[in-house]
Design a protein around this motif. Structure first.
Motif, PDB file in Angstrom:
ATOM      1  N   ASN A 257       0.667  21.557  -5.610  1.00 22.23           N
ATOM      2  CA  ASN A 257       0.322  22.573  -6.577  1.00 22.23           C
ATOM      3  C   ASN A 257      -0.335  22.540  -8.030  1.00 22.23           C
ATOM      4  N   ARG A 258       0.260  20.917  -8.726  1.00 28.61           N
ATOM      5  CA  ARG A 258      -0.710  21.108  -9.272  1.00 28.61           C
ATOM      6  C   ARG A 258      -1.981  20.603  -9.993  1.00 28.61           C
ATOM      7  N   LEU A 259      -2.923  20.016  -8.382  1.00 25.92           N
ATOM      8  CA  LEU A 259      -4.153  20.084  -8.320  1.00 25.92           C
ATOM      9  C   LEU A 259      -4.914  21.997  -8.684  1.00 25.92           C
ATOM     10  N   GLN A 260      -4.333  22.433  -8.663  1.00 21.97           N
ATOM     11  CA  GLN A 260      -5.305  23.656  -9.381  1.00 21.97           C
ATOM     12  C   GLN A 260      -5.677  23.594 -11.390  1.00 21.97           C
ATOM     13  N   ASP A 261      -4.800  21.977 -11.315  1.00 16.88           N
ATOM     14  CA  ASP A 261      -5.333  22.622 -13.259  1.00 16.88           C
ATOM     15  C   ASP A 261      -6.432  21.822 -12.806  1.00 16.88           C
ATOM     16  N   GLN A 262      -6.377  20.716 -12.350  1.00 18.81           N
ATOM     17  CA  GLN A 262      -7.937  19.741 -11.829  1.00 18.81           C
ATOM     18  C   GLN A 262      -7.849  18.823 -12.617  1.00 18.81           C
ATOM     19  N   PRO A 263      -6.585  17.898 -12.148  1.00 16.21           N
ATOM     20  CA  PRO A 263      -6.200  17.006 -12.829  1.00 16.21           C
ATOM     21  C   PRO A 263      -7.276  15.839 -12.374  1.00 16.21           C
ATOM     22  N   LYS A 264      -7.206  14.569 -13.149  1.00 15.70           N
ATOM     23  CA  LYS A 264      -8.312  13.846 -13.103  1.00 15.70           C
ATOM     24  C   LYS A 264      -7.961  12.994 -11.998  1.00 15.70           C
ATOM     25  N   VAL A 265      -8.800  12.560 -10.756  1.00 16.55           N
ATOM     26  CA  VAL A 265      -9.000  12.591  -9.118  1.00 16.55           C
ATOM     27  C   VAL A 265      -9.788  11.158  -9.102  1.00 16.55           C
ATOM     28  N   PHE A 266      -9.589  10.168  -8.728  1.00 10.30           N
ATOM     29  CA  PHE A 266     -10.530   8.600  -8.943  1.00 10.30           C
ATOM     30  C   PHE A 266     -11.012   8.925  -7.064  1.00 10.30           C
ATOM     31  N   ALA A 267     -12.378   9.200  -6.842  1.00 14.22           N
ATOM     32  CA  ALA A 267     -11.914   8.677  -5.456  1.00 14.22           C
ATOM     33  C   ALA A 267     -13.287   7.865  -5.125  1.00 14.22           C
ATOM     34  N   ARG A 268     -12.890   6.911  -4.036  1.00 16.20           N
ATOM     35  CA  ARG A 268     -13.625   5.514  -4.169  1.00 16.20           C
ATOM     36  C   ARG A 268     -13.661   5.107  -2.929  1.00 16.20           C
ATOM     37  N   PRO A 269     -14.644   4.425  -2.236  1.00 13.57           N
ATOM     38  CA  PRO A 269     -14.157   4.009  -1.037  1.00 13.57           C
ATOM     39  C   PRO A 269     -13.733   2.646  -1.070  1.00 13.57           C
ATOM     40  N   PHE A 270     -12.731   2.677   0.228  1.00 16.60           N
ATOM     41  CA  PHE A 270     -12.012   1.626   0.170  1.00 16.60           C
ATOM     42  C   PHE A 270     -13.342   0.657   1.043  1.00 16.60           C
ATOM     43  N   ASP A 271     -12.947  -0.169   0.168  1.00 16.57           N
ATOM     44  CA  ASP A 271     -14.625  -1.344   0.666  1.00 16.57           C
ATOM     45  C   ASP A 271     -14.089  -2.482   0.737  1.00 16.57           C
ATOM     46  N   TYR A 272     -14.128  -3.751   1.654  1.00 15.49           N
ATOM     47  CA  TYR A 272     -12.834  -4.927   1.324  1.00 15.49           C
ATOM     48  C   TYR A 272     -14.599  -6.307   1.437  1.00 15.49           C
ATOM     49  N   VAL A 273     -14.411  -6.927   1.453  1.00 21.84           N
ATOM     50  CA  VAL A 273     -15.259  -8.890   0.988  1.00 21.84           C
ATOM     51  C   VAL A 273     -14.000 -10.096   1.871  1.00 21.84           C
ATOM     52  N   LEU A 274     -14.770 -10.055   2.045  1.00 15.64           N
ATOM     53  CA  LEU A 274     -14.649 -11.589   2.435  1.00 15.64           C
ATOM     54  C   LEU A 274     -15.307 -13.189   2.423  1.00 15.64           C
ATOM     55  N   VAL A 275     -15.846 -13.548   1.163  1.00 14.30           N
ATOM     56  CA  VAL A 275     -16.549 -15.091   0.730  1.00 14.30           C
ATOM     57  C   VAL A 275     -16.181 -15.786   2.122  1.00 14.30           C
ATOM     58  N   PRO A 276     -16.740 -16.223   2.348  1.00 10.35           N
ATOM     59  CA  PRO A 276     -16.405 -18.118   3.046  1.00 10.35           C
ATOM     60  C   PRO A 276     -15.953 -19.018   2.558  1.00 10.35           C
ATOM     61  N   SER A 277     -15.340 -19.419   3.061  1.00 12.93           N
ATOM     62  CA  SER A 277     -14.693 -21.340   2.338  1.00 12.93           C
ATOM     63  C   SER A 277     -16.205 -22.118   2.096  1.00 12.93           C
ATOM     64  N   PRO A 278     -16.399 -21.929   1.058  1.00 12.52           N
ATOM     65  CA  PRO A 278     -15.937 -22.724  -0.097  1.00 12.52           C
ATOM     66  C   PRO A 278     -16.443 -21.451  -1.417  1.00 12.52           C
ATOM     67  N   TRP A 279     -16.215 -20.468  -2.518  1.00 14.26           N
ATOM     68  CA  TRP A 279     -16.551 -19.408  -3.409  1.00 14.26           C
ATOM     69  C   TRP A 279     -17.620 -19.994  -4.084  1.00 14.26           C
ATOM     70  N   HIS A 280     -17.230 -20.975  -4.218  1.00 18.13           N
ATOM     71  CA  HIS A 280     -18.117 -22.199  -5.061  1.00 18.13           C
ATOM     72  C   HIS A 280     -19.370 -23.190  -4.790  1.00 18.13           C
ATOM     73  N   ARG A 281     -20.420 -22.783  -5.328  1.00 19.40           N
ATOM     74  CA  ARG A 281     -21.554 -23.490  -5.183  1.00 19.40           C
ATOM     75  C   ARG A 281     -22.077 -24.044  -7.083  1.00 19.40           C
TER      76      ARG A 281
END
Length: 374
Positions: A257-281
């Motif tokens: 019901n509160r959405l009718q007040d147009q609150p700020k909604v953050f829409a972001r993709p659910f992404d993922y990353v996993l860099v293989p070990s080692p993370w450093h160079r």
């Protein structure tokens, strides 16, 4: 200390954690960040990340600005069905320490606390600045900045998020992967009454997370399977309303019901990353979301980012070479962070398939590891 001068790229949780922990040990730290403002909603500092904020000297500030469980239970202990009836769930382990099991805090407040601590420790924050070149010379890294300045550092730490520019330099070709889910999050001021926690629909057809925040704020996070595209504010509100529609629980209906007040909604993709070990160079490494961005199913992405910064400083303090320190850092961090990314992703996929029992088992197994010291 084997490093005297460090550049941290990014002022998120991992970057600020690393900067504070290094500055506490006498290191001259510069943070370069294009935008120091923390946009966002809520974050829950879970498990041993509470130890990390204590190590950074900001525990009292976080407790003052956040909320902790009155009963000492895990954040996953409050689960309700779509109508608002309690759902029995297995007990999730909590760290066997004197510290609270978790701290729920408004993300901009946590960023302010960490930024203040970094500046108090002597960290230089260069806002609106990034780098144009990183040249690892073996004994140091030459850095060219977007404002035309140049400088030399003993170590460069990329803590610039899932779309990390530092990662593109040392790990070209590794990019975020879209899960097929879009997230919708908001914080309501003067939030409606009702029990917070996780609200679920049958057979994996939906789940919402709600968290109480100080100042009578209420945080809500939801997800929707859809294509990855830009979503403007009006559409974000409309899409969130469709996600909430199947829930009849009084708290969720009040939020809708509160959405009718147009609150700020953050829409972001659910992404993922996993860099293989080692993370450093060489003398350049990535940490936090730049190395291991995750979906939110374990509510641990921000927590392991905070841990990263503390552990990196600890290993740099103990080692007799940068290479040795970074190798020791990987030995402590890779399995723990990979487990969070992989388990969160598996839980998201099981939710698609409607396997709540399997998800509960995965969560319990992961939490049993995350309550162990980092």
């Amino acid at each position: 200390m084997i490093v005297q001068k460090v550049l941290v790229v990014g002022a998120g949780l991992a970057g600020l954690s690393a900067a504070i922990a290094l500055a506490q040990r006498g290191v001259q730290v510069t943070i370069a960040t294009l935008d120091p403002r923390a946009e966002g909603t809520s974050i829950t500092i879970t498990n041993r990340a509470v130890d990390a904020v204590e190590a950074l000297g900001v525990l009292d500030a976080c407790l003052a600005e956040g909320l902790t469980p009155a009963d000492g239970k895990s954040i996953f202990s409050a689960v309700w069905d779509g109508a608002g009836n309690p759902v029995p769930v297995p007990t999730s382990p909590i760290p066997p320490t004197r510290l609270p099991a978790y701290i729920a805090i408004y993300r901009p407040d946590l960023s302010r606390i960490l930024t203040d601590a970094a500046e108090a420790a002597g960290v230089t924050i260069r806002a609106g600045v990034s780098f144009t070149a990183l040249e690892d010379k073996g004994s140091h890294v030459d850095v060219a900045f977007t404002d035309g300045a140049r400088d030399r550092f003993d170590l460069v730490v990329g803590a610039d998020g899932a779309h990390s520019a530092v990662r593109r330099v040392i790990h070209p070709g590794i990019a975020p992967i879209y899960t097929g889910w879009m997230s919708f999050r908001l914080v309501l001021e003067d939030g409606p009454d009702g029990p917070a926690g996780f609200y679920t629909l049958p057979a994996g057809s939906g789940m919402l997370a709600t968290v109480r925040l100080p100042g009578n704020r209420l945080y809500l996070a939801a997800g929707k399977q859809m294509e990855n595209r830009r979503i403007d504010q009006a559409e974000a509100v409309a899409l969130l309303d469709t996600v909430l529609a199947p829930y009849s629980a009084p708290l969720i209906r009040a939020i809708s019901n509160r959405l009718q007040d147009q609150p700020k909604v953050f829409a972001r993709p659910f992404d993922y990353v996993l860099v293989p070990s080692p993370w450093h160079r060489g003398r350049v490494t990535v940490i936090g979301d730049a190395a291991h961005a995750t979906t939110p199913n374990l509510a641990s992405g921000g927590s392991i980012a905070l841990e990263d910064g503390v552990v990196l400083a600890e290993e740099l303090e103990k080692a007799d070479s940068v290479a040795g320190a970074l190798d020791a850092f990987m030995a402590r961090r890779y399995a723990r962070c990979a487990m969070v990314v992989e388990t969160s992703l598996a839980m998201m996929r099981r939710a698609d398939d409607g396997d709540p029992a399997g998800n509960a088992a995965l969560r319990a197994q992961a939490m049993a590891e995350l309550v162990k010291p980092y």
